[in-house]
Enzyme design. Structure first.
Site, PDB file in Angstrom:
ATOM      1  N   LYS A  67      16.937 -13.554 -21.153  1.00 41.45           N
ATOM      2  CA  LYS A  67      15.809 -14.475 -21.397  1.00 41.45           C
ATOM      3  C   LYS A  67      15.149 -14.285 -22.765  1.00 41.45           C
ATOM      4  CE  LYS A  67      14.684 -15.387 -16.589  1.00 41.45           C
ATOM      5  NZ  LYS A  67      13.679 -15.450 -15.547  1.00 41.45           N
ATOM      6  N   ASP A  84       9.585 -20.652 -15.735  1.00 39.18           N
ATOM      7  CA  ASP A  84       9.153 -19.623 -14.770  1.00 39.18           C
ATOM      8  C   ASP A  84       7.641 -19.658 -14.592  1.00 39.18           C
ATOM      9  OD1 ASP A  84      11.611 -18.549 -14.121  1.00 39.18           O
ATOM     10  OD2 ASP A  84      11.567 -17.039 -15.701  1.00 39.18           O
TER      11      ASP A  84
HETATM   12  P1  NAP Z   1      12.295  -6.762 -15.477  1.00 34.15           P
HETATM   13  O1  NAP Z   1      12.057  -7.438 -16.787  1.00 34.15           O
HETATM   14  O2  NAP Z   1      13.377  -5.765 -15.358  1.00 34.15           O
HETATM   15  O3  NAP Z   1      10.891  -6.078 -15.054  1.00 34.15           O
HETATM   16  C1  NAP Z   1      10.765  -5.318 -13.898  1.00 34.15           C
HETATM   17  C2  NAP Z   1       9.328  -4.811 -13.764  1.00 34.15           C
HETATM   18  O4  NAP Z   1       9.241  -4.152 -12.510  1.00 34.15           O
HETATM   19  C3  NAP Z   1       8.910  -3.785 -14.822  1.00 34.15           C
HETATM   20  O5  NAP Z   1       7.547  -3.905 -15.049  1.00 34.15           O
HETATM   21  C4  NAP Z   1       9.249  -2.464 -14.146  1.00 34.15           C
HETATM   22  O6  NAP Z   1       8.388  -1.410 -14.555  1.00 34.15           O
HETATM   23  C5  NAP Z   1       8.922  -2.790 -12.713  1.00 34.15           C
HETATM   24  N1  NAP Z   1       9.751  -1.975 -11.789  1.00 34.15           N
HETATM   25  C6  NAP Z   1      11.112  -1.927 -11.761  1.00 34.15           C
HETATM   26  N2  NAP Z   1      11.500  -1.079 -10.790  1.00 34.15           N
HETATM   27  C7  NAP Z   1      10.368  -0.602 -10.223  1.00 34.15           C
HETATM   28  C8  NAP Z   1      10.108   0.319  -9.176  1.00 34.15           C
HETATM   29  N3  NAP Z   1      11.127   0.901  -8.517  1.00 34.15           N
HETATM   30  N4  NAP Z   1       8.838   0.586  -8.842  1.00 34.15           N
HETATM   31  C9  NAP Z   1       7.818   0.007  -9.508  1.00 34.15           C
HETATM   32  N5  NAP Z   1       7.994  -0.860 -10.510  1.00 34.15           N
HETATM   33  C10 NAP Z   1       9.257  -1.163 -10.872  1.00 34.15           C
HETATM   34  O7  NAP Z   1      12.569  -7.823 -14.323  1.00 34.15           O
HETATM   35  P2  NAP Z   1      12.068  -9.342 -14.265  1.00 34.15           P
HETATM   36  O8  NAP Z   1      13.028 -10.205 -14.994  1.00 34.15           O
HETATM   37  O9  NAP Z   1      10.643  -9.391 -14.654  1.00 34.15           O
HETATM   38  O10 NAP Z   1      12.232  -9.682 -12.699  1.00 34.15           O
HETATM   39  C11 NAP Z   1      11.384  -9.096 -11.711  1.00 34.15           C
HETATM   40  C12 NAP Z   1      11.693  -9.720 -10.369  1.00 34.15           C
HETATM   41  O11 NAP Z   1      11.239 -11.090 -10.369  1.00 34.15           O
HETATM   42  C13 NAP Z   1      13.193  -9.812 -10.063  1.00 34.15           C
HETATM   43  O12 NAP Z   1      13.595  -8.687  -9.348  1.00 34.15           O
HETATM   44  C14 NAP Z   1      13.336 -11.091  -9.248  1.00 34.15           C
HETATM   45  O13 NAP Z   1      13.434 -10.784  -7.873  1.00 34.15           O
HETATM   46  C15 NAP Z   1      12.040 -11.826  -9.464  1.00 34.15           C
HETATM   47  N6  NAP Z   1      12.299 -13.183 -10.034  1.00 34.15           N
HETATM   48  C16 NAP Z   1      12.022 -14.246  -9.234  1.00 34.15           C
HETATM   49  C17 NAP Z   1      12.229 -15.540  -9.701  1.00 34.15           C
HETATM   50  C18 NAP Z   1      11.927 -16.707  -8.826  1.00 34.15           C
HETATM   51  O14 NAP Z   1      12.243 -17.862  -9.192  1.00 34.15           O
HETATM   52  N7  NAP Z   1      11.316 -16.493  -7.684  1.00 34.15           N
HETATM   53  C19 NAP Z   1      12.727 -15.757 -10.990  1.00 34.15           C
HETATM   54  C20 NAP Z   1      13.028 -14.638 -11.770  1.00 34.15           C
HETATM   55  C21 NAP Z   1      12.806 -13.346 -11.267  1.00 34.15           C
HETATM   56  P3  NAP Z   1       8.663  -0.506 -15.845  1.00 34.15           P
HETATM   57  O15 NAP Z   1       7.921  -1.164 -16.965  1.00 34.15           O
HETATM   58  O16 NAP Z   1       8.086   0.808 -15.469  1.00 34.15           O
HETATM   59  O17 NAP Z   1      10.146  -0.469 -16.050  1.00 34.15           O
END
Ligand code: NAP
Length: 463
Positions: free
Chosen positions: A269, A306
């Site tokens: 992204k 998003d």
């Molecule tokens: P990302 O950029 O990898 O960010 C993940 C975030 O979660 C970071 O802030 C990370 O913290 C935190 N995190 C990861 N593992 C963790 C854990 N075990 N405990 C606590 N915090 C944790 O991912 P993203 O692209 O933002 O996506 C996040 C989620 O959004 C995805 O898993 C997906 O399910 C969901 N999503 C949904 C849609 C929808 O249309 N509904 C669309 C896109 C994504 P750190 O900063 O400490 O690494």
């Protein structure tokens, strides 16, 4: 013969080129502006002057809905594309060719055939302003594009006829693309369909490819949803998986086969921004991430839908006290949406530094996970992957949830996450990741095709 619809701004040659195509293909040419005048017995300037634009658009909508579906060339009024209902009718079982030209050429042509102004601006500025306002709609109206700036109507007609025969990607490019797709993880049945479209006997030059770009993205629900929508609206498109660890490869293939668009997911992204020509104001200046790329007329434009997927289900919660869990890519869009709804936002994250960076960008509060209990928010948004299959953890303990809270979990696999389950047991109002997915996909479909799909229909198709 499939209906051919010409779209574009005034002065791009729709009428002259439409008449040439009509005589070459021996089918009638219909101009929607002419039909409006015939139906009302009045001129368009007269309708605009006495009844206003809204009345004109309403008559135009009826005219578009009554157009024949086959064996005809249709020339459309310049603003027809701004109405999603028109787009739904015009796109059905049709090939849409967007005619465009540079500003100076359009101005020169309009000066030869003066028409009443649409705004109070001088002509050159009016053209620039209107084209800018409608640009996204024009791009959404294009199956194919043709620049008529330096082309005579006769030559433009020949080019369209050639395009209808061969499509855009050459056989060589389709073969290269097929080599790319077959090394991915596309399931066998859709893979066979893609092979037939690209290099098999079912190849139809009018069928265009689009898809989800990510690594991994084999789990994505987008192909199921978008292909169902493509069928529903009778569009000549096929939506597939562009799964590859190298974004370079994905973008090369997308351009080689003249892809209509890409829904961009993890981990591209942010990186995709350097591959595109333009980026919309929300995606670029604030969120810093693109999840939708529309290719049109040689340009790749990036958008972020998003944040709209997060914003839409929360519009009734303007001004609420919100906690956002997570500070990654999706959290940036979510923060943008919450701030846009004038909420009092605190970002909590496993790595507090990342929460601080995001909070400083949006001018909101940040903190450690442990700060949750003292905040007592009205709204909790989970933007971490906690609870995403096969993970069964919840980002919050049951005792941290209060009945008065609204809990929005952006994770959508499974549809009911451990957090949503616990929140429902507590009596909280809940919003699921599917709600966000549906809203952001609706926006994407609109950007690709100009059609507004009712939310209920999206829900039926995905659940
Ligand atoms: P990302 O950029 O990898 O960010 C993940 C975030 O979660 C970071 O802030 C990370 O913290 C935190 N995190 C990861 N593992 C963790 C854990 N075990 N405990 C606590 N915090 C944790 O991912 P993203 O692209 O933002 O996506 C996040 C989620 O959004 C995805 O898993 C997906 O399910 C969901 N999503 C949904 C849609 C929808 O249309 N509904 C669309 C896109 C994504 P750190 O900063 O400490 O690494």
């Amino acid at each position: 013969m499939k209906r051919i619809v010409l779209t574009g701004f005034r002065g791009t040659g729709k009428t002259e080129i439409g008449k040439i195509l009509s005589s070459r293909l021996n089918v009638p040419f219909i101009d929607t502006d002419d039909l409006v005048e015939t139906k009302t017995g009045r001129s368009i300037p007269d309708i605009f002057h006495y009844d206003g634009e809204e009345r004109f658009r309403s008559i135009e909508r009826d005219v578009v809905a009554s157009l024949p579906l086959a064996d005809v060339i249709v020339g459309t009024g310049g603003g027809v594309v701004t109405d999603p209902e028109n787009m739904e009718h015009l796109r059905r079982d049709s090939t849409l060719v967007l005619l465009f030209a540079d500003l100076d050429t359009i101005e020169k042509r309009l000066l030869q055939k003066p028409r009443p102004p649409l705004t109070g601006l001088p002509l050159h500025e009016e053209i620039a302003a209107m084209m800018d306002r409608r640009r996204q709609n024009y791009y959404a109206s294009a199956d194919f594009c043709l620049d008529t700036s330096e082309t005579s109507p006769a030559l433009a007609g020949e080019r369209i006829l050639a395009l209808l025969k061969t499509g855009v990607p050459l056989e060589e490019q389709r073969k290269t693309a097929w080599a790319f797709f077959k090394t991915g993880r596309i399931p066998p049945i859709p893979l066979k369909k893609l092979e037939d479209i690209l290099v098999g006997t079912a190849h139809n030059p009018m069928t265009r490819i689009m898809g989800v770009a990510g690594y991994p993205c084999a789990h994505s629900l987008s192909p199921k949803l978008f292909n169902a929508l493509i069928d529903r609206y009778h569009l000549d498109y096929h939506y597939t998986w562009f799964e590859d660890p190298e974004l370079d490869e994905i973008m090369d293939v997308a351009r080689a086969i003249d892809a209509k668009g890409l829904s961009v997911t993890i981990p591209f992204k942010k990186d995709v921004i350097e591959y595109i020509d333009e980026i919309d104001e929300h995606a670029a200046q604030q969120i810093g991430a693109v999840n939708t790329v529309v290719f049109s007329c040689g340009t790749a434009i990036g958008y972020n839908t998003d944040w709209l997927g997060v914003r839409k289900p929360l519009v009734s919660m303007k001004g609420a006290k919100a906690v956002l869990l997570g500070a990654g890519g999706v959290a940036a869009g979510a923060a943008y949406a919450l701030i846009d709804l004038a909420m009092d936002v605190t970002i909590l994250n496993r790595t507090p530094k990342n929460a601080q960076i995001l909070a400083e960008r949006f001018g909101c509060r940040w903190g450690n996970w442990e700060d949750f209990d003292r905040i007592r928010p009205d709204l909790v948004v989970n933007a971490t992957p906690l609870g995403m299959q096969p993970d069964t953890r919840s980002p919050l303990r049951e005792d941290q949830l209060q009945k008065s809270m609204t809990v929005f979990d952006l994770v959508y696999t499974p549809p009911v996450t451990p957090l949503i389950e616990a929140a429902r047991a507590k009596g909280c109002n809940t919003i699921t990741g599917s709600d966000m997915f549906i809203e952001q996909a609706r926006e994407q479909f609109y950007l690709y095709f100009g059609i507004d799909v009712p939310v209920e229909n999206m829900r039926e198709l995905i659940l």
